[in-house]
Design an enzyme around this catalytic site. Structure first.
Site, PDB file in Angstrom:
ATOM      1  N   HIS A  61       0.861  -1.195   0.000  1.00 57.04           N
ATOM      2  CA  HIS A  61       0.000   0.000   0.000  1.00 57.04           C
ATOM      3  C   HIS A  61       0.893   1.238   0.000  1.00 57.04           C
ATOM      4  CE1 HIS A  61      -3.849   2.010   1.812  1.00 57.04           C
ATOM      5  NE2 HIS A  61      -3.171   2.856   1.070  1.00 57.04           N
ATOM      6  N   HIS A 255       1.132   7.526  12.699  1.00 54.84           N
ATOM      7  CA  HIS A 255      -0.282   7.121  12.565  1.00 54.84           C
ATOM      8  C   HIS A 255      -0.752   6.294  13.762  1.00 54.84           C
ATOM      9  CE1 HIS A 255      -0.102   8.569   8.456  1.00 54.84           C
ATOM     10  NE2 HIS A 255      -1.391   8.384   8.356  1.00 54.84           N
ATOM     11  N   ASP A 278       1.941   3.386   3.125  1.00 54.92           N
ATOM     12  CA  ASP A 278       0.876   4.306   2.691  1.00 54.92           C
ATOM     13  C   ASP A 278       1.501   5.662   2.334  1.00 54.92           C
ATOM     14  OD1 ASP A 278      -1.682   5.093   1.997  1.00 54.92           O
ATOM     15  OD2 ASP A 278      -2.361   5.463   4.038  1.00 54.92           O
TER      16      ASP A 278
HETATM   17 ZN   LIG Z   1      -3.662   4.811   1.017  1.00 52.51          ZN
END
Ligand SMILES: [Zn+2]
Length: 398
Positions: A61, A255, A278
């Site tokens: 991701h 995060h 991400d």
């Molecule tokens: Zn994403």
């Protein structure tokens, strides 16, 4: 390509350490894993200098890095992002889109196809991950609300027919049409993931039964326990723990705080948890203003405190992490053993994406995707299919 031998490393298979081990590579494939140095006539030798030698990291991701976003929709963006992340230990990745107009998605799919043919110096591409646009508005995070909608069979069938490179699609399972959508993805062999969702357990269970098998960035943009009047409902987070779902976590150290990293590891374990970046375009770039999504119509964001944020600072807008940081953070912030941290960055994501027969461990017969790093998980060298795509000056003979 010929023969290559990596000596004097602490091999991480990643099920055990082999100290002073040797990896023999022939034509891009791992041919041998040895407990000591072995004679290989005519092999080019890389001396790992006592550092770790591990399977390359697989990021399932990721949106961008090095100043580029996959939504830029250009071959150049794909190649530059693949090169940037290879410098930090990624040997394979799944380029990920954002919610967008269909035309922009199709352009990115075209760019993928072109880049996949010419990518020689970066992490390998494992196929495209479409993140959206079928999301819950209430959990949009940094996804552009203008493009968020319910699953539309006419639209997704057109996209599926357009490209055979889609390997993963993230959607909110509680939306009207999301269950047949999941079933359709399963039928096509595409990984369906729950994301940007306000679902309760009952929705997630039905989704799980109908093909959704992964929770996209656990804890980010998803429901936990909620109350409706006096009654409590389990959310997506509890569902992911309760069901045998895989989870992925953004381990940039921002995060999710260390207690949550520890909790995920404790409950889901190394075999069910994949570490993801991400990352957006500012990964590997100085902090300051940046853009999430395409340069043409993306969202302005600020990068500060080691993370991208929406301008009003109400939400994170993607990470600027690299895969070596993910592994380092699991070890240094969450006290996870290095072997398990490496597994969560290699073997587990390989299995989730269905490429475990080719990638994800140091085993004879697998692709020679390897990383060499020190105690602090600073990358000294990255090999993709036996090609040295990155090395710093510390290696001997490289
Ligand atoms: Zn994403």
């Amino acid at each position: 390509m010929g023969l290559l031998k990596i000596t004097n490393g602490i091999l991480i298979t990643p099920y055990r350490y082999i100290r002073g081990g040797t990896v023999v590579i022939e034509d891009g494939i791992i041919r041998g894993i040895h407990e000591r140095d072995v004679e290989v006539p005519d092999a080019v030798e890389i001396d790992a200098g006592g550092q770790y030698v591990a399977p390359g990291f697989i990021d399932i991701h990721v949106h961008g890095g090095g100043g580029y976003d996959f939504m830029d929709g250009t071959e150049e963006a794909f190649l530059k992002i693949a090169e940037l992340h290879a410098r930090y230990g990624t040997t394979a990745l799944v380029p990920t889109t954002l919610t967008a107009e269909k035309e922009d998605l199709l352009q990115t799919l075209d760019a993928y196809k072109a880049a996949n043919r010419t990518n020689r110096r970066g992490a390998a591409f494992l196929g495209i991950h479409l993140e959206g646009p079928y999301f819950a508005l209430s959990q949009r995070g940094a996804q552009d609300p203008r493009y968020i909608r319910n699953p539309d069979p006419q639209e997704y069938e057109e996209i599926l027919a357009y490209s055979s490179s889609i390997v993963r699609w993230s959607a909110a399972p509680e939306l009207e049409g999301a269950i047949p959508f999941g079933r359709r993805l399963r039928e096509k062999g595409i990984l369906a993931a729950v994301a940007h969702t306000d679902a309760i357990y009952e929705d997630v269970l039905e989704a799980y039964e109908n093909g959704y098998s992964l929770a996209t960035h656990l804890y980010s943009a998803m429901s936990g326990v909620t109350r409706r009047n006096a009654f409590r409902y389990a959310g997506v987070i509890e569902s992911a723990y309760l069901l045998d779902m895989d989870v992925e976590i953004i381990t940039d150290g921002v995060h999710l705080p260390p207690p949550l990293l520890k909790l995920v590891y404790k409950i889901k374990g190394a075999d069910r948890t994949a570490l993801i970046t991400d990352a957006m375009r500012a990964a590997g770039m100085p902090e300051g203003e940046s853009t999430l999504g395409s340069l043409k119509n993306g969202l302005k964001v600020i990068v500060e405190d080691g993370v991208a944020k929406l301008p009003d600072r109400s939400s994170f807008a993607g990470s600027v992490a690299t895969t070596n940081q993910l592994v380092r953070n699991m070890v240094q912030l969450a006290d996870v053993p290095l072997l398990d941290a490496v597994r969560m960055a290699s073997t587990t994501p390989a299995r989730i994406m269905g490429v475990e027969s080719r990638k994800g461990s140091l085993t004879p017969g697998k692709d020679a995707d390897l990383v060499i790093f020190n105690e602090n998980v600073d990358i000294s060298a990255t090999l993709v299919n036996g090609n040295l795509v990155y090395s710093n000056q510390l290696l001997i003979n490289a």
